[in-house]
Design a protein around this motif. Structure first.
Motif, PDB file in Angstrom:
ATOM      1  N   ILE A  92       0.836  -1.209   0.000  1.00 19.08           N
ATOM      2  CA  ILE A  92       0.000   0.000   0.000  1.00 19.08           C
ATOM      3  C   ILE A  92       0.869   1.257   0.000  1.00 19.08           C
ATOM      4  N   ILE A  93       1.899   1.268   0.842  1.00 20.01           N
ATOM      5  CA  ILE A  93       2.800   2.423   0.892  1.00 20.01           C
ATOM      6  C   ILE A  93       3.452   2.650  -0.469  1.00 20.01           C
ATOM      7  N   SER A  94       3.905   1.576  -1.093  1.00 21.28           N
ATOM      8  CA  SER A  94       4.565   1.706  -2.399  1.00 21.28           C
ATOM      9  C   SER A  94       3.629   2.292  -3.443  1.00 21.28           C
ATOM     10  N   GLN A  95       2.372   1.847  -3.432  1.00 23.81           N
ATOM     11  CA  GLN A  95       1.409   2.376  -4.398  1.00 23.81           C
ATOM     12  C   GLN A  95       1.060   3.827  -4.081  1.00 23.81           C
ATOM     13  N   CYS A  96       0.997   4.175  -2.801  1.00 23.33           N
ATOM     14  CA  CYS A  96       0.771   5.575  -2.431  1.00 23.33           C
ATOM     15  C   CYS A  96       1.902   6.466  -2.949  1.00 23.33           C
ATOM     16  N   HIS A 137       5.889  -4.468  13.540  1.00 21.82           N
ATOM     17  CA  HIS A 137       5.574  -3.034  13.530  1.00 21.82           C
ATOM     18  C   HIS A 137       6.843  -2.209  13.340  1.00 21.82           C
ATOM     19  N   ASN A 138       7.945  -2.665  13.941  1.00 20.68           N
ATOM     20  CA  ASN A 138       9.224  -1.976  13.727  1.00 20.68           C
ATOM     21  C   ASN A 138       9.577  -1.957  12.244  1.00 20.68           C
ATOM     22  N   ARG A 139       9.346  -3.073  11.581  1.00 18.93           N
ATOM     23  CA  ARG A 139       9.673  -3.169  10.154  1.00 18.93           C
ATOM     24  C   ARG A 139       8.818  -2.197   9.336  1.00 18.93           C
ATOM     25  N   ARG A 143      10.053   1.085   7.175  1.00 18.34           N
ATOM     26  CA  ARG A 143       9.634   1.333   5.788  1.00 18.34           C
ATOM     27  C   ARG A 143       9.125   2.758   5.624  1.00 18.34           C
ATOM     28  N   LEU A 144       8.351   3.236   6.572  1.00 19.16           N
ATOM     29  CA  LEU A 144       7.831   4.599   6.495  1.00 19.16           C
ATOM     30  C   LEU A 144       8.954   5.635   6.553  1.00 19.16           C
ATOM     31  N   LEU A 145       9.974   5.371   7.339  1.00 12.34           N
ATOM     32  CA  LEU A 145      11.090   6.313   7.445  1.00 12.34           C
ATOM     33  C   LEU A 145      11.812   6.494   6.113  1.00 12.34           C
ATOM     34  N   GLN A 146      11.688   5.512   5.243  1.00 10.56           N
ATOM     35  CA  GLN A 146      12.312   5.595   3.920  1.00 10.56           C
ATOM     36  C   GLN A 146      11.442   6.355   2.921  1.00 10.56           C
ATOM     37  N   ASP A 150       3.534  11.939   3.431  1.00 12.68           N
ATOM     38  CA  ASP A 150       3.087  12.610   4.649  1.00 12.68           C
ATOM     39  C   ASP A 150       2.382  11.561   5.506  1.00 12.68           C
ATOM     40  N   TRP A 151       3.150  10.813   6.273  1.00 13.74           N
ATOM     41  CA  TRP A 151       2.599   9.704   7.039  1.00 13.74           C
ATOM     42  C   TRP A 151       2.570  10.002   8.542  1.00 13.74           C
TER      43      TRP A 151
END
Length: 252
Positions: A92-96, A137-139, A143-146, A150-151
């Motif tokens: 989902i993040i990648s598609q966003c 959740h850490n993983r 991923r979000l830190l990369q 706007d998360w």
């Protein structure tokens, strides 16, 4: 705003749909099981929601669903699913990230174990005694830190049902750190003792699903104060909140 909810039949997702509709947002539900969705929402309520029935792991399906959405709430899966959970969040993040017509605002569900423990350089998920699955959740956080999106990542303790209406409670909201008072002397304890201390206070981190959802929807705007932040929630110790212990959440 146009908001899509992934995992819209779960305890968090269905409440996000309900509250979002009441707030006047244009809501889209991404689900795998349409019968479950309509059974929860009812035909009348469902008329106000666009429904996408597809596989959340399918990049094409997720990408199409994100078209012209202003924000996404990722409430699908749970840490116990392991690699599957990490993959679906990453998809989902990648598609966003690559979708040309998605605005870029994303809320992801995490857990209190992701939050910094004051006066230490530790988080709960890395302490002894915490189930290894919580590190999924850490993983997702890594991923979000990369990402340049706007998360925000919501980090509640055990989520529960509540007889209190959401608007009646003033939550204590923190960014990055646990939302309960921690004594400075905690830094003198071993990691095992810190874990034991946190476990003894877990109930202070109980928070109602409705209050978690309200916080996310109240801060769904692009460029808000929780941009690229971990968010913690707790009730003030003197709030007298009435709770019903029916949740399936965890200190994750």
């Amino acid at each position: 705003m146009k908001i899509i909810v992934f995992g819209a039949t779960g305890n968090t997702g269905r409440r996000a749909l309900e509250q979002g509709c009441k707030m006047g947002h244009e809501m889209t539900a991404f689900v795998r099981n349409s019968e479950k969705f309509f059974g929860q929402q009812g035909e009348r309520s469902a008329k106000h929601v666009k429904v996408v029935v597809d596989d959340i792991i399918n990049p094409v399906s997720v990408g199409e669903a994100l078209s012209h959405q202003d924000a996404a709430i990722i409430a699908a899966g749970h840490a116990g699913q392991g690699d599957e959970f990490v993959r679906l969040v990453d998809n989902i993040i990648s598609q966003c990230e690559i979708h040309p017509s998605f605005s870029g605002r994303v809320w992801v569900m995490g857990g209190a174990g992701l939050l910094d423990i004051p006066y230490t350089d530790l988080i709960g998920n890395n302490l002894p005694g915490f189930p290894p699955a919580y590190k999924n959740h850490n993983r997702n956080f890594e991923r979000l830190l990369q990402s340049e999106l706007d998360w925000s990542i919501m980090c509640p303790g055990t989520m529960i049902d509540s007889i209190e209406p959401p608007a009646s409670v003033n939550l204590h909201v923190t960014t990055e750190t646990l939302p309960i008072s921690i004594p400075k002397t905690i830094k003198e304890l071993s990691e095992a003792d810190i874990a034991g201390y946190l476990f003894s206070r877990l109930q202070e981190l109980d928070v109602a699903y409705d209050d978690v959802v309200k916080c996310m929807l109240d801060h769904i705007e692009f460029g808000g104060p929780f941009k690229r932040k971990r968010v913690g929630l707790a009730y003030p110790s003197d709030s007298g909140v009435l709770r019903s212990k029916k949740g399936d959440g965890e200190f994750v």
